[in-house]
Design an enzyme around this catalytic site. Structure first.
Site, PDB file in Angstrom:
ATOM      1  NE  ARG A  35      10.304  26.757  26.524  1.00  0.00           N
ATOM      2  CZ  ARG A  35      10.084  27.246  25.304  1.00  0.00           C
ATOM      3  NH1 ARG A  35      10.677  28.363  24.917  1.00  0.00           N
ATOM      4  NH2 ARG A  35       9.283  26.630  24.453  1.00  0.00           N
ATOM      5  CE  LYS A  74      -0.342  22.200  25.928  1.00  0.00           C
ATOM      6  NZ  LYS A  74       0.423  22.744  24.809  1.00  0.00           N
TER       7      LYS A  74
END
Ligand code: BES
Ligand code: ZN
Ligand code: ZN
Length: 516
Positions: free
Chosen positions: A365, A291
């Site tokens: 996920r 990130k």
């Protein structure tokens, strides 16, 4: 003549607490009172005292209403006015604006406006008194003592564990004839949310997967036989074939933990358990798909799903809700390293499905895929997973509401009903085949961990991915990325990690418990 005076605290003579000498020193007994006033509908500026405020006004021979008149017209919602020295016991009295006395459930806002007004006003009053260094506050129940307690405790919460200089702690209690059962319930609901806030706010070098699991274990220790806590190790996770979870944890030096909580609040019933599953990434750097560094610190709260789920189990146990709940939290860090998963790697989940990991930052996920497979082994009555899953959820709804993706109209109805009561809102999102097609189209595997058109509908493709691991007819995925933190949008939460939607989860569990 009556004057708005500066605080006059009763002076108490005590032994000097600073140097342990025997000379008496002056110490303040700082006690305050929060009272509510409504504004009469259609009569701006015309105030109507709550029952408790009217009672207090009688005690001080009408001084309170007189001062309110002198100090100006009206008192807007959530605003406060302080009066000093009008009662011996309460040197500081904060009068707070509750707005319309006839407010109730609002179809447009999807919440109970009266309850929200009370939370907002009471928290504002308590904070003003806290700033005045009042250390004990009595609170007007304002006709809904649960909402008043929630406003007080949520408003006063602060995370200053790691600061040398801490604000003095403020204790609260209901004033006069406020409903003490409702107040006690509000205290537990707020303490639940505050536990989630504490875990989310704490830095990632303090709340590692192991520290998170230990904290929850300690919190549940007092509940005896009704609660079982299992901290599953890496070896157990490997045995379970949770290849998707392990692919996320392997870049980190911190060992993963799969936390499993069993709360048996209804041990004799044949009722199948409610399964709550929370994303527990204690720090999300993005992994090899690193990130940007701006605001990366916020990713210490990427275990918000695990925090709210575990705090809800703790609260359900404290409330002794007659229901069986299993809470699951896959806990790990998502870090880049020589051992980390690389974009393009293919991993195998517990149910045998293969996943091409094209972006290691879409890690939530992956850990939830395995946790959902495991959740189904308990033959649950419903499965609710909670996760700070996608930045796209924040883009879609901001911090107004948690996004709910569900295959069950019944479950949606229950979650929505609960959120209207708590004011911590939910909003239904789609689970169309349209999105499923975008995650089942993978070059190398059964699934791809990012949607084909990457950014478009990101919250929906993430939900569609999770759906591939669900067989229960009553499943809901709550994407809480947008509600993870608060600036000033929710007036009764300070700036910081929000602990949302803990109270909604507890209210939902309580409703299910009473359905039997
Ligand atoms: N934890 C983040 C999502 C997030 C973002 C939570 C902001 C709270 C606030 C998640 O793991 C993530 O990075 N998701 C990616 C998915 C993308 C790579 C498909 C995102 O949202 O950008
Ligand atoms: Zn991520
Ligand atoms: Zn994440």
């Amino acid at each position: 003549m009556l004057l708005l005076r500066r605080a006059v605290f009763p002076v108490v003579r005590t032994k000097c607490g600073r140097c342990f000498c025997s000379s008496p020193s002056l110490q303040m007994d700082r006690k305050g009172l929060v009272l509510g006033v409504f504004e009469k509908k259609g009569e701006k500026g015309n105030l109507q005292l709550t029952e408790a405020a009217a009672g207090f006004d009688r005690k001080v021979s009408g001084k309170l209403s007189e001062l309110l008149k002198i100090s100006g017209p009206g008192l807007k919602k959530g605003k406060s006015r302080i009066f000093y020295g009008i009662h011996e016991e309460f040197p500081c009295v904060a009068v707070v604006g509750l707005d319309d006395a006839t407010a109730g459930v609002c179809g447009a806002e999807n919440w109970d406006t009266a309850k929200e007004n009370i939370r907002q006003a009471v928290s504002a009053g308590c904070r003003v008194l806290q700033d005045l260094e009042v250390t004990h506050v009595e609170v007007d129940g304002c006709g809904d003592a649960q909402a008043a307690a929630e406003g007080a405790l949520l408003g006063l919460f602060q995370y200053d564990q790691l600061k040398s200089k801490k604000k003095p702690k403020v204790t609260v209690q209901p004033h006069g004839s406020a409903d003490s059962t409702a107040w006690a319930k509000g205290v537990l609901y707020a303490e639940g949310q505050n536990l989630a806030r504490l875990l989310m706010e704490a830095p990632a070098n303090h709340i590692t997967p192991t520290a998170f699991a230990n904290t929850i274990q300690e919190k549940l220790a007092q509940h005896g036989d009704r609660v079982k806590v299992q901290k599953r190790s890496q070896a157990w996770i490997e045995e379970q074939g949770m290849g998707a979870f392990l692919s996320v944890s392997k870049g980190s030096e911190e060992p993963p933990v799969f936390l499993e909580l069993h709360y048996n609040g209804s041990p004799d019933s044949k009722q199948a358990p409610l399964l709550l599953v929370g994303k527990g990434i204690t720090f999300d750097s993005g992994g090899i798909s690193l990130k940007p560094s701006a605001s990366m610190d916020m990713m210490r709260a990427d275990m918000g799903g695990a925090a709210t789920v575990c705090a809800s189990v703790v609260t359900a146990a404290t409330l002794k809700l007659p229901i069986n709940i299993i809470g699951l939290a896959p806990l790990c860090e998502n870090m880049p390293s020589g051992k980390a998963t690389k974009p393009g790697d293919v991993v195998t989940a517990k149910n045998g499905k293969t996943i091409q990991v094209d972006n290691t930052d879409a890690e939530g996920r992956l850990i939830l895929a395995d946790a959902l497979c495991y959740a189904h082994t308990f033959n649950p009555r419903a499965v609710v997973n909670v996760a700070t899953l996608t930045g796209a959820m924040d883009v879609a709804l901001g911090s107004a509401a948690t996004g709910v993706f569900t295959n069950s109209d019944w479950l949606w109805g229950e979650l929505h009903k609960a959120s209207v009561v708590t004011g911590d809102r939910v909003w239904r999102m789609p689970l169309f085949q349209h999105y499923t097609k975008q995650v089942t189209d993978s070059q190398l595997a059964d699934l791809n961990n990012i949607g084909k058109y990457s950014r478009s509908g990101g919250a929906c493709t993430a939900a569609a991915f999770l759906k591939e691991f669900v067989t229960s007819p009553h499943w809901a995925h709550l994407d809480i990325a947008g509600v993870m933190s608060n600036k000033d949008e929710i007036p009764y939460l300070k700036k910081g990690m929000s602990g949302r939607p803990t109270r909604t989860l507890v209210e939902f569990a309580a409703a299910l418990a009473h359905q039997g």
